[in-house]
Enzyme design. Structure first.
Site, short mmCIF file in Angstrom:
data_model
loop_
_atom_site.label_atom_id
_atom_site.label_comp_id
_atom_site.label_asym_id
_atom_site.label_seq_id
_atom_site.Cartn_x
_atom_site.Cartn_y
_atom_site.Cartn_z
N HIS A 7 5.58 -8.44 -16.46
CA HIS A 7 6.94 -8.21 -16.94
C HIS A 7 7.60 -7.05 -16.22
CE1 HIS A 7 4.62 -5.49 -19.68
NE2 HIS A 7 5.66 -4.69 -19.51
N HIS A 79 9.82 0.23 -15.98
CA HIS A 79 8.56 0.02 -15.27
C HIS A 79 8.34 -1.44 -14.96
CE1 HIS A 79 7.11 -0.61 -19.49
NE2 HIS A 79 6.29 -1.48 -18.93
N GLU A 130 2.63 -0.31 -14.73
CA GLU A 130 1.69 -0.61 -15.79
C GLU A 130 0.73 -1.68 -15.29
OE1 GLU A 130 1.69 -2.14 -20.47
OE2 GLU A 130 3.50 -2.41 -19.25
#
Length: 134
Positions: A7, A79, A130
């Site tokens: 994502h 992010h 991430e």
């Protein structure tokens, strides 16, 4: 090491308003808001055919997103999240290569119920990264 893009996260000052933009203007499938107290955020996921968009709203005054929004009051990209097969193996390889893992360096459980780590943006072209165990 990297798997698919899981994502792209966007920090928003009002998750209901942002959800409506994606749902009503863009016609996207939008999840219900879900508080994530361990991360200090409320999340919503927008489902796309090839990935997801994660909307992040601060949950409490100590939220890391609150600081981001103080600098970017209308919100913005926060992010990117990539999947990895083995998060501990990925962490160890990255640390050996000089990358910095944020926090304690130990994975936390993320919004999808899987282990996640965050990597310092200065080590990844200015982008907070991430990793999520697939």
């Amino acid at each position: 090491m990297l798997g698919r893009l899981n994502h792209v996260a966007i920090a928003v000052p009002d998750i209901e308003v942002a959800s409506a933009v994606y749902r009503d203007t863009l016609g996207a499938v939008v999840s219900d808001p879900l508080p994530q107290p361990d991360h200090g955020v409320t999340t919503v996921f927008i489902e796309l055919p090839n990935t997801k968009i994660e909307l992040l709203e601060p949950l409490g005054e100590d939220s890391p997103i609150a600081g981001f929004l103080a600098k970017n009051p209308t919100g913005g990209m926060h992010h990117v999240c990539y999947e990895v097969t083995d998060i501990m193996e990925a962490r160890d390889k990255l640390v050996a290569a000089g990358a910095r893992v944020l926090g304690t360096g130990e994975p936390k459980i993320g919004a999808h119920g899987k282990r996640v780590l965050f990597l310092h943006p200065k080590d990844f072209c200015g982008t907070l990264t991430e990793l999520e165990e697939a």
